[in-house]
Design a protein around this motif. Structure first.
Motif: not given
Length: 481
Positions: A296-300, A205-214, A114-120, A254-260
């Protein structure tokens, strides 16, 4: 020969009528669905076997993250029940699956891919969609109906054999092809329905629905360059078609774009899985390179993985130095605090580990990795009584098999075999191993050292376990499929 054919026809006719007698009218699928009790029993049986297998991955931190994410999605789903169980399978293939009884398994490879939490979240939301729509029981009902129609066509094939053997073979082949096509259509319908529910869950739930398509598009592209047998297992279990992707795109356009943004826990757990599942040297090479070259995308998360890799390679001095840097980046996270205490334990500083666990528990009193680690550290320091008191107190709030196993160990260290076997009985009962629980109580009752009230309680618990075991055996026999 003619007599043999007549006997075969009669047997097949009896089989068709016998099978049909237990089925509702065609089209009345709802009457053939499993009851909630039957779903729970099937799920319990399957999970018992899964837990006993080598692919079941019982990592506390990763499992807790998965359940936190899963319940966030469930709370925004059309499902009323909160009795879901999310678990991990140690498999680098991308896949997830739903079982009757609200059990959802996710391969470790899915989290890593998964490349994002929304994908998972989209994968898990899809599986929740299967459960919310009772697809497992509906599929069983459909398979029964398909089987009945296939048997009827086979019967026609046997009848045709009296006149034309070629016609018979064509009828039998036709029945098989029809059954396969019917099942394929039903499966595709289920996948589309689960997608629809999954998109709704993701949005609420506040995730990006487009992540399923991606995610699906990336899987579809990967499958183009793979042999059919080497295609991602997710595609084999969840048929993915152009129409399905197009339908999803239409649903989300038609859903509003959201960057999560991804949660810190998502990044840490992905690093944890990579650091633990790769070989120790592979993990060290990967995370050393990531940190030194800032890839890395997240040093921690990269430093968290590096600490685990160093710890696995027994380079505790460097691990402690890296952990100090990590702790400055993330001063308040139960996942990081648990790693710091575990590092002290592995480095031989048990007293320091006890203090680290105790301090972290003041901020995160219900985090399981800290609870288990603290009890283990106390037991390693031969402080069985404080460990027993701590675990027994936690069991008043929530019970699980690991807490009971720790309680049993503490009792054993205190030379209380009756109580130790009784606690192990509860541990086995927690994971559904009632025969083992019964055996432990039977051993306990033959062991001296218990007073009248303790024996009476154990005898009552033994009767309960035996009754429940008999009941489950009856339910298991009636729910075979």
């Amino acid at each position: 020969m003619r007599l043999l054919r007549v006997i075969m026809l009669l047997l097949l006719t009896v089989a068709v009528h016998t099978y049909a007698a237990d089925l509702p009218d065609l089209g009345d699928v709802s009457e053939a669905t499993l009851s909630p009790q039957e779903e729970q029993e099937i799920g319990r049986q399957v999970m018992h076997d899964i837990r006993a297998g080598s692919e079941y991955y019982d990592d506390t931190e990763a499992t807790d993250y998965l359940n936190d994410l899963g319940y966030r999605l469930v709370s925004n789903s059309p499902v009323d029940t909160k009795d879901f169980h999310f678990f991990l399978m140690r498999d680098d293939q991308i896949n997830a699956f739903a079982l009757p009884g609200a059990y959802i398994g996710v391969n470790t490879g899915t989290i890593l891919a998964a490349q994002s939490e929304s994908e998972l979240a989209s994968v898990i939301a899809h599986e929740i969609g299967h459960i919310s729509q009772h697809h497992m029981s509906r599929r069983l009902a459909h398979q029964k109906q398909t089987m009945m129609m296939s048997l009827a066509t086979l019967a026609l094939g046997v009848l045709a054999a009296f006149a034309n053997s070629d016609l018979s073979e064509a009828a039998i082949a036709g029945s098989q092809a029809g059954a396969i096509q019917s099942e394929l259509k039903f499966s595709r319908a289920n996948e589309r329905e689960a997608d629809q529910v999954g998109v709704q869950i993701l949005e609420k739930a506040g995730f990006d629905p487009r992540a399923m398509v991606a995610f699906f598009k990336r899987l579809e592209r990967a499958s183009r360059f793979s042999e059919a047998s080497a295609a991602p297992s997710y595609l084999q279990d969840h048929p993915l078609t152009y129409e399905r992707i197009a339908y999803l795109e239409d649903r989300v356009q038609d859903l509003p774009y959201k960057q999560v943004p991804d949660s810190l826990a998502f990044d840490l757990i992905r690093a944890r899985l990579r650091a633990l599942l790769d070989s120790s040297q592979q993990a060290l090479t990967f995370f050393q390179g990531s940190v030194s070259q800032k890839r890395y995308s997240n040093e921690a998360a990269a430093r968290y993985g590096l600490v685990i890799a160093l710890m696995r390679n027994r380079d505790y001095k460097r691990a402690e130095a890296e952990f100090a840097t990590l702790h400055k980046l993330v001063p308040s996270s139960p996942i990081v605090e648990a790693l710091g205490a575990e590092l002290k334990m592995n480095a031989g500083d048990t007293a320091g580990a006890v203090q680290a666990y105790r301090t972290a528990l003041t901020s995160f009193p219900n985090y399981r990795a800290l609870i288990y680690g603290y009890a283990n550290a106390l037991l390693r320091m031969h402080k069985a009584k404080p460990a027993l008191d701590f675990v027994t107190g936690k069991l008043q709030d929530a019970s699980d098999d690991k807490l009971y196993r720790l309680q049993a160990q503490a009792y054993s260290d205190l030379h209380k075999p009756f109580q130790a076997h009784s606690a192990m009985a509860e541990a086995y009962a927690q994971i559904g191993s009632l025969p083992a629980a019964i055996e432990q109580l039977q051993i306990a009752l033959k062991t001296p050292g218990a007073d009248f009230y303790e024996k009476s309680s154990a005898e009552a618990r033994l009767r309960d376990f035996k009754h429940l075991d008999q009941q489950q055996r009856k339910e298991a026999a009636s729910s075979k499929f």
